[in-house]
Every structure is written in C-alpha cells, then in structure tokens.
Design a protein around this motif. Structure first.
Motif, PDB file in Angstrom:
ATOM      1  N   GLU A 135     -15.641 -16.303   7.657  1.00 28.64           N
ATOM      2  CA  GLU A 135     -15.719 -17.590   7.772  1.00 28.64           C
ATOM      3  C   GLU A 135     -14.579 -17.889   5.936  1.00 28.64           C
ATOM      4  O   GLU A 135     -14.063 -18.249   5.939  1.00 28.64           O
ATOM      5  N   ALA A 136     -15.710 -16.691   5.022  1.00 33.14           N
ATOM      6  CA  ALA A 136     -15.097 -16.876   3.407  1.00 33.14           C
ATOM      7  C   ALA A 136     -13.661 -16.027   3.538  1.00 33.14           C
ATOM      8  O   ALA A 136     -12.532 -16.624   2.961  1.00 33.14           O
ATOM      9  N   ILE A 137     -13.150 -15.343   4.216  1.00 30.75           N
ATOM     10  CA  ILE A 137     -12.199 -14.790   4.591  1.00 30.75           C
ATOM     11  C   ILE A 137     -11.097 -15.377   5.066  1.00 30.75           C
ATOM     12  O   ILE A 137     -10.060 -15.570   5.197  1.00 30.75           O
ATOM     13  N   ARG A 138     -11.897 -16.108   6.105  1.00 29.98           N
ATOM     14  CA  ARG A 138     -10.784 -17.245   6.961  1.00 29.98           C
ATOM     15  C   ARG A 138     -10.452 -18.522   5.775  1.00 29.98           C
ATOM     16  O   ARG A 138      -8.742 -18.924   5.921  1.00 29.98           O
ATOM     17  N   SER A 139     -10.901 -19.027   4.908  1.00 26.82           N
ATOM     18  CA  SER A 139     -10.479 -20.150   3.759  1.00 26.82           C
ATOM     19  C   SER A 139      -9.727 -19.669   3.216  1.00 26.82           C
ATOM     20  O   SER A 139      -8.910 -20.851   2.679  1.00 26.82           O
ATOM     21  N   ILE A 140      -9.472 -18.115   2.507  1.00 25.31           N
ATOM     22  CA  ILE A 140      -8.388 -18.343   2.099  1.00 25.31           C
ATOM     23  C   ILE A 140      -7.624 -17.653   2.472  1.00 25.31           C
ATOM     24  O   ILE A 140      -6.186 -16.525   1.928  1.00 25.31           O
ATOM     25  N   ASN A 141      -7.768 -16.654   3.759  1.00 25.52           N
ATOM     26  CA  ASN A 141      -6.509 -15.847   4.642  1.00 25.52           C
ATOM     27  C   ASN A 141      -6.708 -16.092   6.002  1.00 25.52           C
ATOM     28  O   ASN A 141      -6.750 -15.080   6.821  1.00 25.52           O
ATOM     29  N   PRO A 142      -5.885 -17.219   5.811  1.00 32.68           N
ATOM     30  CA  PRO A 142      -5.950 -17.651   7.787  1.00 32.68           C
ATOM     31  C   PRO A 142      -5.731 -17.022   8.122  1.00 32.68           C
ATOM     32  O   PRO A 142      -5.407 -17.068   9.269  1.00 32.68           O
ATOM     33  N   ASP A 143      -3.802 -16.117   7.947  1.00 28.37           N
ATOM     34  CA  ASP A 143      -3.435 -15.583   9.000  1.00 28.37           C
ATOM     35  C   ASP A 143      -4.108 -14.102   9.263  1.00 28.37           C
ATOM     36  O   ASP A 143      -3.250 -12.813   9.727  1.00 28.37           O
ATOM     37  N   THR A 144      -5.116 -13.813   8.936  1.00 20.83           N
ATOM     38  CA  THR A 144      -5.832 -12.048   8.443  1.00 20.83           C
ATOM     39  C   THR A 144      -6.574 -12.330   9.613  1.00 20.83           C
ATOM     40  O   THR A 144      -7.199 -13.060   9.944  1.00 20.83           O
ATOM     41  N   GLN A 145      -6.361 -11.267  10.731  1.00 17.89           N
ATOM     42  CA  GLN A 145      -6.399 -10.975  11.895  1.00 17.89           C
ATOM     43  C   GLN A 145      -8.677  -9.755  10.870  1.00 17.89           C
ATOM     44  O   GLN A 145      -8.690  -9.199  10.804  1.00 17.89           O
ATOM     45  N   ILE A 146      -9.966 -10.352  12.083  1.00 18.36           N
ATOM     46  CA  ILE A 146     -10.634 -10.029  11.995  1.00 18.36           C
ATOM     47  C   ILE A 146     -11.407  -9.126  13.354  1.00 18.36           C
ATOM     48  O   ILE A 146     -11.675 -10.278  14.143  1.00 18.36           O
ATOM     49  N   GLU A 147     -11.808  -8.076  13.136  1.00 16.18           N
ATOM     50  CA  GLU A 147     -12.817  -7.423  14.086  1.00 16.18           C
ATOM     51  C   GLU A 147     -13.977  -7.055  13.456  1.00 16.18           C
ATOM     52  O   GLU A 147     -13.957  -7.037  12.245  1.00 16.18           O
ATOM     53  N   VAL A 148     -15.339  -6.936  14.371  1.00 13.82           N
ATOM     54  CA  VAL A 148     -15.858  -6.977  14.189  1.00 13.82           C
ATOM     55  C   VAL A 148     -16.701  -5.409  14.357  1.00 13.82           C
ATOM     56  O   VAL A 148     -15.819  -5.133  15.651  1.00 13.82           O
ATOM     57  N   LEU A 149     -17.134  -3.870  13.421  1.00 13.82           N
ATOM     58  CA  LEU A 149     -17.975  -3.825  14.361  1.00 13.82           C
ATOM     59  C   LEU A 149     -19.513  -3.713  14.225  1.00 13.82           C
ATOM     60  O   LEU A 149     -19.947  -2.796  12.767  1.00 13.82           O
TER      61      LEU A 149
END
Length: 300
Positions: A135-149
């Motif tokens: 949620e923090a990443i998307r709040s300031i980097n909305p175009d960044t794709q996020i994968e989880v491991l």
C-alpha cells in the motif's frame, strides 16, 4: 565464513572448483553503489545484498530489486539459506513500508519483489508487513508492479486457518504475482527446509488460486541437493496440478562451510532440458539456468 586456516583452505578450494558457468562477475561498483547507498541510508534490506545474489547488478540496471522485509534475521534455520538465523529477530520498524516506498521512488524501479524472512514470532506471521508495504509503494509509485515472495505463514495454534487468513490478506491487495518457493523435491524437504513442509507450500499456492484465479502464481527450485531428474519432473507436475503459472530453476551454491554441501552441479544443457519440460507441462513463464534465482527477470 571460515574461521581457521584449514577451513579457509577448504573454502578456497571449493570456490576454485566451481564449474566455469557459475563464475560470474557481481558487477562494477558503479552499478551497485547507488542502490546500496539508498538502502543503507534508510536501514532497510534487500535479499539481493543479504543473499549476495550473482544477478543483482543486472537486475538493478533493469530497474528491478527485491526488498527483504521485517529485518534480516529469520526464525527458521534452513540448511541452504545465507540469511542470518536467530530466535530473537529484530523488532519491526513501523516506518519500513514508507522507507521502502521512498527507495522505490528514488531508484525509479519499474518492478519490485517483496520478500521476507520467516517471522514465526509475529501474531500474523508477517502478512501485515507485506500488505502495508504494498500500500505504501502504490501510494507514491502507482505504476510500479509489485510481486510478493512470501514465507508459508505457518505458526501457532489453529495453523491451517491462520495460514489461510494470512495468505488471504496478501491476496486481497492484489500483487502482480504471488511467489512461494517449494525450494526442493519432496524427499529432501526435511534436510533442506527445516521447519517447512512440501504439502504446506503447495497449499499456499493452491489457496492463492482459490481466492483469486487472476493472480499469477510462481514457485522455484534450487537444484544440487541430491534430487533426481525424475523427482524434479514430479515436482513440476505437482505444481501444475494446482495451476502454478510460473517456475524458476537454478543451481544451489553453498554460501559457507556451515551450509549444506552441493551434491551435484547441474549443467546448462540439463537446465535447458528441464526448462523445455516445464514449458511442455504448461508453465507460462519458465526461467531455467544455473544462475537463475527466484526474482530473476521477474519484471518480464
């Protein structure tokens, strides 16, 4: 690390005996320094650095990185992993999600992988750390794709129900891909993954698909612990039976004399053959080569 002249000699001999296809430059100082400086200033961690990944300079140049959440100390003691182990992990940093988000912004990262040590000491197993950081990443980097491991989120009483709730919390924020590694074949789980179970890991990936079939799932194996080709293929079939979409196959490389020894170095030709088999079994994204790691070319 070796602590005596004899151990040092053994370690040097082992490194010198590596097959030529495993000898790779880690990259120049200029390729690494920017990421290392930003990460160090914010007192956050990447598995790229903690695990001394051989591909980290390449990934950094392609605007991808893998952040290690909730500290660098794991509550489990797997026999292959270079991350530090201990029963007293670091206290959580409440500012870590924001620090990671700022690092993503400063580095201009297009694709981010979030992973974590096992935190069996936490009430939610660390699931909340993934959610808050996404949620923090998307709040300031909305175009960044996020994968989880993620780890398997297994701990405590009513473990099956808790595991499902923790997986569900991460699935609810819709990562671009949900990765959980089985690491090795069923026969070798107890030796290689202390505290983890093969079927338990399959359950994680299966539960993701049950909750949201639109999220791609991914897993990975490290070869070289004594598995056979037939066992690898059986593992690939098990993963496909639960609709796992993506697979990585790479060579296990012993981090120190305290870790499990390498039983076999699989050749590039053998990795190519296994990669073709994985593709024929239906995996949509296959990375199979000696230096492949879980997040290698993840952004593709």
């Amino acid at each position: 690390m070796p602590t005596s002249p004899t151990e040092l000699a053994v370690w040097r001999a082992e490194i010198q005996s590596l097959p030529p296809w495993l000898r790779r430059s880690i990259g120049t100082a200029s390729e690494l320094s920017t990421v290392q400086q930003i990460v160090k200033q914010r007192q956050i961690h990447t598995i790229c650095e903690e695990g001394r990944c051989p591909n980290r300079a390449e990934c950094y140049s392609q605007k991808t990185a893998t952040f290690l959440l909730m500290g660098p100390i794991c509550t489990r003691s797997c026999g292959f992993c270079q991350v530090d182990k201990g029963h007293a992990p670091m206290p959580l940093d409440a500012q870590e999600p924001q620090k990671v988000a700022e690092a993503v912004q400063l580095l201009g990262l297009r694709y981010v992988v979030l992973t974590a040590v096992a935190r069996d000491d936490l009430a939610d197993g660390g699931a909340g750390g993934f959610v808050e950081t996404i949620e923090a990443i998307r709040s300031i980097n909305p175009d960044t794709q996020i994968e989880v491991l993620t780890p398997d989120f297994w701990s405590g009483k009513d473990a099956v129900k808790q595991q499902q709730q923790r997986v569900a919390a991460v699935v609810a924020v819709k990562p671009a891909c949900y990765n959980h590694n089985v690491e090795t074949v069923a026969r070798l789980q107890d030796r290689v993954r202390r505290g983890a179970k093969y079927l338990r890991s399959l359950d994680v990936l299966s539960h993701v698909k049950a909750l949201d079939p639109t999220i791609p799932t991914k897993s990975g194996l490290m070869l070289g612990h004594g598995e056979t080709e037939a066992e690898i293929i059986e593992t690939l079939k098990d993963l496909r039976s639960i609709d796992c979409d993506r697979i990585t196959l790479g060579q296990y490389m012993r981090p120190s004399l305290e870790h499990l020894p390498v039983v076999k170095y699989w050749t590039p030709a053998e990795f190519d053959r296994l990669g073709k088999i994985a593709t024929e079994l239906g995996f949509g994204h296959v990375r199979s080569a000696p230096l492949v790691r879980s997040s290698y070319h993840a952004g593709e």
